[in-house]
Design an enzyme around this catalytic site. Structure first.
Site, PDB file in Angstrom:
ATOM      1  N   ASP A 185      -5.285  -4.013  -2.451  1.00 10.67           N
ATOM      2  CA  ASP A 185      -4.390  -3.583  -1.377  1.00 10.67           C
ATOM      3  C   ASP A 185      -3.577  -4.735  -0.763  1.00 10.67           C
ATOM      4  O   ASP A 185      -4.141  -5.674  -0.205  1.00 10.67           O
ATOM      5  CB  ASP A 185      -5.257  -2.918  -0.308  1.00 10.67           C
ATOM      6  N   SER A 239       0.842  -1.189   0.000  1.00 11.10           N
ATOM      7  CA  SER A 239       0.000   0.000   0.000  1.00 11.10           C
ATOM      8  C   SER A 239       0.889   1.256   0.000  1.00 11.10           C
ATOM      9  O   SER A 239       1.807   1.370  -0.800  1.00 11.10           O
ATOM     10  CB  SER A 239      -0.959  -0.054   1.191  1.00 11.10           C
TER      11      SER A 239
END
Length: 296
Positions: free
Chosen positions: A169, A48
């Protein structure tokens, strides 16, 4: 201080970077101090926002992550709740991963690809719910696609298709990818977290919503439900290893004054500064751990 960049003797040390949305500006401050020292690592892994920080650190652009994520934070092209309602996308991914790196705040592609540092980006395979890791050299021209996927948060971003996978993610399945760093052969780990000591993640509050939103991706639904267990188990292991002197962790001492989605620039600047200050305070311990001269 070291003038310019050089690789200090960190041949067995991997750098592990947590995500956390815009709390990751804290990590940007930490890495800026590392850059001021000329400290390099042979291996950097992130998920991320941690993956974005990793890329800029390896490309030797330590200020780039701060510039991008604070300068544009109030720009509708960067973040827009209207776009979330109309298109299911809170962050303007085309703007962030195409317009910005290619035109507005250029990313040093040649330096990044030529770096001897192995830069690893973690993503979540939506079908299996398991983490998948890619290095910059195996991705080459597809790197920004995978970096976008690692930064695509469930519910506020669309899955990214790459080859035969749908990706989201990396922090869902591998929130702190220290185990991958160990599996890749690095016996020492320096970990940068964005939550204070004692923090524990709570269970995902809306499993029914996840099942409704992602009926095609039961693996992702399962990973969301199990995320707090993985994260908290990893934190407990890190804390134990930290007490035993097996690892160095840099983290804020108290909750940061910014959330995952933060639009207040002053708060973000304070978060960045606190990351830098914490890295300065941690340097003697880190230097000893890495076998380096603290006065360098």
């Amino acid at each position: 201080m070291v003038n310019g960049w050089r690789n200090m003797n960190t041949t067995q040390a991997g750098l592990v970077l947590e995500g956390g949305g815009l709390r990751g500006v804290y990590t940007s401050g930490v890495l800026r101090y590392f850059s001021d020292l000329g400290l390099c690592f042979p291996y950097v892994i992130g998920v991320s926002m941690g993956a974005c920080n990793a890329a800029n650190f390896v490309a030797r652009q330590p200020e780039r992550n701060r510039i991008v994520n604070i300068r544009f934070v109030k720009d509708r092209r960067y973040l827009s709740y209207r776009r979330l309602l109309l298109r299911g996308e809170l962050f303007g991914m085309d703007f962030i991963f195409d317009t910005v790196p290619n035109r507005l705040v250029p990313f040093a592609w040649n330096r990044f690809m030529a770096s001897p540092t192995r830069c690893v980006t973690g993503v979540t395979d939506c079908r299996t719910g398991e983490p998948v890791f890619y290095t910059q050299h195996e991705l080459n021209g597809d790197y920004m696609t995978v970096l976008q996927a690692s930064s695509s948060l469930p519910f506020v971003a669309r899955p990214v298709r790459y080859q035969e996978r749908f990706l989201l993610d990396g922090g869902v399945s591998a929130p702190i990818p220290v185990h991958q760093c160990q599996a890749d052969g690095y016996s020492q780990q320096v970990v940068v977290l964005t939550q204070p000591p004692g923090y524990r993640k709570k269970p995902f509050p809306a499993p029914a919503l996840a099942r409704w939103r992602y009926p095609r991706f039961p693996g992702l639904v399962r990973a969301l439900a199990e995320r707090h267990e993985r994260y908290n188990a990893c934190l407990e292991a890190l804390e134990r290893r930290e007490r035993n002197g097996e690892i160095v962790v840099i983290r804020p001492e108290k909750p940061l004054p910014a959330g995952r989605v933060e639009r207040n620039k002053e708060r973000l600047y304070r978060v960045y500064d606190s990351g830098y200050a914490d890295a300065v305070a941690a340097w003697p311990k880190l230097a000893s751990y890495l076998g380096l001269d603290c006065d360098q």
